[in-house]
Design a protein around this motif. Structure first.
Motif, mmCIF file in Angstrom:
data_model
loop_
_atom_site.group_PDB
_atom_site.id
_atom_site.type_symbol
_atom_site.label_atom_id
_atom_site.label_comp_id
_atom_site.label_asym_id
_atom_site.label_seq_id
_atom_site.Cartn_x
_atom_site.Cartn_y
_atom_site.Cartn_z
ATOM 1 N N UNK A 215 0.830 -1.213 0.000
ATOM 2 C CA UNK A 215 0.000 0.000 0.000
ATOM 3 C C UNK A 215 0.861 1.259 0.000
ATOM 4 N N UNK A 216 1.972 1.219 0.727
ATOM 5 C CA UNK A 216 2.896 2.352 0.728
ATOM 6 C C UNK A 216 3.444 2.560 -0.678
ATOM 7 N N UNK A 217 3.887 1.457 -1.300
ATOM 8 C CA UNK A 217 4.449 1.532 -2.648
ATOM 9 C C UNK A 217 3.438 2.065 -3.660
ATOM 10 N N UNK A 218 2.207 1.577 -3.577
ATOM 11 C CA UNK A 218 1.166 1.975 -4.529
ATOM 12 C C UNK A 218 0.782 3.441 -4.370
ATOM 13 N N UNK A 219 0.922 3.958 -3.157
ATOM 14 C CA UNK A 219 0.606 5.374 -2.915
ATOM 15 C C UNK A 219 1.713 6.276 -3.454
ATOM 16 N N UNK A 220 2.948 5.822 -3.341
ATOM 17 C CA UNK A 220 4.098 6.637 -3.762
ATOM 18 C C UNK A 220 4.335 6.563 -5.277
ATOM 19 N N UNK A 221 4.124 5.378 -5.867
ATOM 20 C CA UNK A 221 4.500 5.132 -7.266
ATOM 21 C C UNK A 221 3.931 6.135 -8.264
ATOM 22 N N UNK A 222 2.653 6.567 -8.144
ATOM 23 C CA UNK A 222 2.140 7.559 -9.106
ATOM 24 C C UNK A 222 2.869 8.896 -9.020
ATOM 25 N N UNK A 223 3.526 9.131 -7.881
ATOM 26 C CA UNK A 223 4.215 10.405 -7.674
ATOM 27 C C UNK A 223 5.681 10.307 -8.097
ATOM 28 N N UNK A 224 6.299 9.139 -7.820
ATOM 29 C CA UNK A 224 7.727 8.967 -8.106
ATOM 30 C C UNK A 224 8.021 7.489 -8.302
ATOM 31 N N UNK A 225 8.680 7.158 -9.404
ATOM 32 C CA UNK A 225 8.921 5.756 -9.755
ATOM 33 C C UNK A 225 9.763 5.016 -8.723
ATOM 34 N N UNK A 226 10.757 5.692 -8.159
ATOM 35 C CA UNK A 226 11.635 5.039 -7.177
ATOM 36 C C UNK A 226 10.973 5.092 -5.796
ATOM 37 N N UNK A 227 9.884 4.356 -5.650
ATOM 38 C CA UNK A 227 9.119 4.378 -4.392
ATOM 39 C C UNK A 227 9.897 3.745 -3.238
ATOM 40 N N UNK A 228 10.851 2.870 -3.555
ATOM 41 C CA UNK A 228 11.663 2.227 -2.509
ATOM 42 C C UNK A 228 12.490 3.272 -1.760
ATOM 43 N N UNK A 229 13.066 4.213 -2.506
ATOM 44 C CA UNK A 229 13.868 5.279 -1.890
ATOM 45 C C UNK A 229 13.011 6.148 -0.984
ATOM 46 N N UNK A 230 11.838 6.531 -1.466
ATOM 47 C CA UNK A 230 10.946 7.378 -0.664
ATOM 48 C C UNK A 230 10.526 6.644 0.599
ATOM 49 N N UNK A 231 10.151 5.383 0.448
ATOM 50 C CA UNK A 231 9.716 4.594 1.605
ATOM 51 C C UNK A 231 10.839 4.481 2.641
ATOM 52 N N UNK A 232 12.056 4.278 2.150
ATOM 53 C CA UNK A 232 13.205 4.156 3.056
ATOM 54 C C UNK A 232 13.448 5.460 3.802
ATOM 55 N N UNK A 233 13.320 6.583 3.091
ATOM 56 C CA UNK A 233 13.553 7.882 3.731
ATOM 57 C C UNK A 233 12.451 8.227 4.733
ATOM 58 N N UNK A 234 11.234 7.768 4.482
ATOM 59 C CA UNK A 234 10.155 7.979 5.457
ATOM 60 C C UNK A 234 10.563 7.404 6.821
ATOM 61 N N UNK A 235 11.184 6.232 6.790
ATOM 62 C CA UNK A 235 11.626 5.583 8.022
ATOM 63 C C UNK A 235 12.874 6.269 8.570
ATOM 64 N N UNK A 236 13.842 6.504 7.701
ATOM 65 C CA UNK A 236 15.130 7.063 8.105
ATOM 66 C C UNK A 236 15.000 8.430 8.757
ATOM 67 N N UNK A 237 14.078 9.247 8.250
ATOM 68 C CA UNK A 237 13.907 10.597 8.787
ATOM 69 C C UNK A 237 12.863 10.662 9.904
ATOM 70 N N UNK A 238 12.341 9.517 10.299
ATOM 71 C CA UNK A 238 11.426 9.478 11.435
ATOM 72 C C UNK A 238 10.011 9.918 11.148
ATOM 73 N N UNK A 239 9.624 9.917 9.867
ATOM 74 C CA UNK A 239 8.243 10.270 9.523
ATOM 75 C C UNK A 239 7.306 9.086 9.737
ATOM 76 N N UNK A 240 7.842 7.884 9.543
ATOM 77 C CA UNK A 240 7.053 6.666 9.671
ATOM 78 C C UNK A 240 7.778 5.639 10.539
ATOM 79 N N UNK A 241 6.991 4.699 11.039
ATOM 80 C CA UNK A 241 7.542 3.548 11.737
ATOM 81 C C UNK A 241 7.038 2.293 11.043
ATOM 82 N N UNK A 242 7.739 1.186 11.265
ATOM 83 C CA UNK A 242 7.293 -0.075 10.674
ATOM 84 C C UNK A 242 7.531 -1.208 11.654
#
Length: 253
Positions: A215-242
């Motif tokens: 679901x995270x990937x599907x939400x990011x992908x329409x905005x930016x193809x490299x959704x893995x990088x965005x998802x990783x930065x969400x965690x790294x910068x403390x915006x999200x937890x998993x």
């Protein structure tokens, strides 16, 4: 810190764990922001409480104590070292200097007394500093309106987070050339710009909702193809937890 009520609360309100909000006509819990409306009766364990008493019962039942909540906040909010936090917890438990030494398995009563003295000095300095800041409040509030707030989970808070609203607007216009609801043209390399872009992308997710990795990937992908990088930065910068197994994601409070 994202909790606006916690930020604007006075020392007394922080100590008791709640404040009264005139707009909501109720008492706000500073930990979870639950509202206890004035004039409403709240049931708890076969008893009825008016709002002000109910929120006190709530804090004790749900959060144990404000002392434990506040002391567990990150160092950037408390300014306390791990040693100071441990000592304060011992004092909160009512331990004597000798008992604290035994609990810590080291040091001496004179060392503990020295730490207590430094804490008292820190308290005096804090009072003077609060008085100074109070005198500047009108001027500070005017300038603070120009800055964006720092999210609670922010890691390594430094100059990267000194971002004005005007700066945020310009960066978003640069990287979202087809409008703020459109795709991200490229992911910035500069730290401050990364934070601005990530903050904006985060608006596509809801608080208090659990997301799968897909679901995270599907939400990011329409905005930016490299959704893995965005998802990783969400965690790294403390915006999200998993979760530990990476199956669940959620916005950090």
């Amino acid at each position: 810190m994202d909790n606006e009520y916690l930020v604007k609360a006075s020392v007394d309100e922080l100590t008791q764990g709640f404040l009264f909000d005139e707009k909501k006509n109720g008492y706000i819990c500073l930990v979870c922001n639950q509202v206890f409306e004035d004039g409403v009766i709240y049931p708890f364990e076969n008893k009825l409480y008016e709002a002000r008493k109910a929120i006190r019962v709530h804090i004790q039942a749900e959060h144990t104590s404000m002392f434990l909540y506040l002391i567990d906040l990150d160092k950037r909010y408390t300014g306390l070292t791990e040693t100071q936090k441990e000592l304060l917890q011992c004092l909160h438990m009512g331990l004597s200097d000798k008992e604290i030494v035994q609990k810590q398995k080291g040091g001496s009563p004179s060392t503990i007394r020295n730490h207590r003295f430094k804490l008292r000095e820190k308290e005096k300095q804090a009072k003077i500093f609060l008085a100074i800041m109070n005198s500047l409040k009108k001027h500070l509030d005017k300038n603070d309106d120009e800055l964006i707030s720092i999210h609670k989970g922010a890691t390594m808070v430094d100059d990267r987070y000194v971002i004005t609203k005007d700066e945020e607007k310009k960066v978003l216009e640069t990287y979202f050339k087809n409008g703020l609801d459109g795709p991200l043209s490229t992911f910035p390399s500069k730290e401050k710009r990364k934070i601005i872009v990530l903050r904006h992308l985060l608006k596509r997710f809801k608080k208090n909702e659990i997301y799968t990795e897909k679901e995270i990937n599907e939400t990011i992908k329409p905005v930016y193809d490299d959704f893995v990088t965005i998802r990783r930065y969400f965690i790294e910068y403390g915006f999200m937890e998993r979760s530990k197994d990476g199956s669940q994601y959620w916005l950090k409070d």
